[in-house]
Design an enzyme around this catalytic site. Structure first.
Site, mmCIF file in Angstrom:
data_model
loop_
_atom_site.group_PDB
_atom_site.id
_atom_site.type_symbol
_atom_site.label_atom_id
_atom_site.label_comp_id
_atom_site.label_asym_id
_atom_site.label_seq_id
_atom_site.Cartn_x
_atom_site.Cartn_y
_atom_site.Cartn_z
ATOM 1 N N HIS A 13 36.677 39.386 39.748
ATOM 2 C CA HIS A 13 36.987 39.606 41.166
ATOM 3 C C HIS A 13 38.436 39.303 41.486
ATOM 4 O O HIS A 13 39.178 38.769 40.666
ATOM 5 C CB HIS A 13 36.050 38.768 42.047
ATOM 6 C CG HIS A 13 36.195 37.289 41.878
ATOM 7 N ND1 HIS A 13 37.180 36.558 42.506
ATOM 8 C CD2 HIS A 13 35.472 36.404 41.160
ATOM 9 C CE1 HIS A 13 37.053 35.283 42.191
ATOM 10 N NE2 HIS A 13 36.031 35.157 41.368
ATOM 11 N N CYS A 17 33.676 32.572 36.952
ATOM 12 C CA CYS A 17 34.121 33.958 37.105
ATOM 13 C C CYS A 17 35.538 34.149 36.571
ATOM 14 O O CYS A 17 36.286 33.197 36.386
ATOM 15 C CB CYS A 17 34.072 34.369 38.576
ATOM 16 S SG CYS A 17 32.393 34.384 39.250
#
Length: 191
Positions: A148, A164
């Site tokens: 992301h 992440c």
């Protein structure tokens, strides 16, 4: 601040492309992206075109192109103990995604994450940034891992997340536009 991040990133990319020296880092409140973090095409002999490969020790994500090439993007990865190696696929893609901390995040740090238990709508202040690729595994579905964007460009090149992989917003937009649903994603083990 977000607008500055986009402007600074664009400036750094333009300077890198022309070979001009990077600007001085003497203006308070402005972050100049180091030249080594500007995406570039490199030789890469792993995988097939359209795949993503993340090398955590190099803070690098490679989007595989034809003929042994890849676009190398600089990334931030999971803090020690949170990064998970493995093989995944892009099961979903979202522009300006909403974000909800996981139960484990809230349990680990209720003061930080508890106020967001109901979720945060997509937008410029959302921790997932401008785009997100949702990582799935066969037989398991959504792993809650994401590739992301980030509104904090200084976090690139560091172990900062709850697992992440993050890119600055301008770079994740470029990657997002290139990646197909179902694309293979390999997160390599840490050394």
């Amino acid at each position: 601040m977000e607008r500055r991040g986009f402007l600074v990133t664009g400036l750094a990319a333009a300077l890198a492309a022309t070979g001009a020296p990077a600007p001085a880092r003497d203006k308070p409140g402005i972050y100049y992206l180091p030249r080594k973090y500007v995406p570039r095409v490199v030789a890469f002999d792993r995988g097939r075109p359209g795949e993503i490969h993340v090398i955590p020790d190099d803070f690098a994500l490679f989007f595989i192109l034809p003929e042994g090439k890849a676009i190398r993007y600089a990334v931030g990865i999971g803090r020690p103990g949170f990064y998970r190696a493995g093989e995944f696929y892009v099961g979903a893609k979202r522009e300006w995604p909403s974000w909800t901390p996981t139960r484990n995040m809230i349990r680990r740090d209720p003061e930080t994450y508890g106020p967001y238990a109901g979720g945060v709508p997509g937008g410029r202040t959302n921790p997932l940034g401008a785009r997100a690729l949702y990582l799935y595994q066969r037989g398991r579905g959504d792993t809650l891992l994401r590739i992301h964007g980030t509104n904090v460009p200084r976090s690139i090149g560091h172990r900062v997340s709850s697992g992440c992989t993050r890119l600055i917003n301008k770079h994740v937009i470029d990657l997002y536009d290139r990646v197909a649903l179902g694309a293979r994603v390999v997160l390599y083990p840490e050394a």
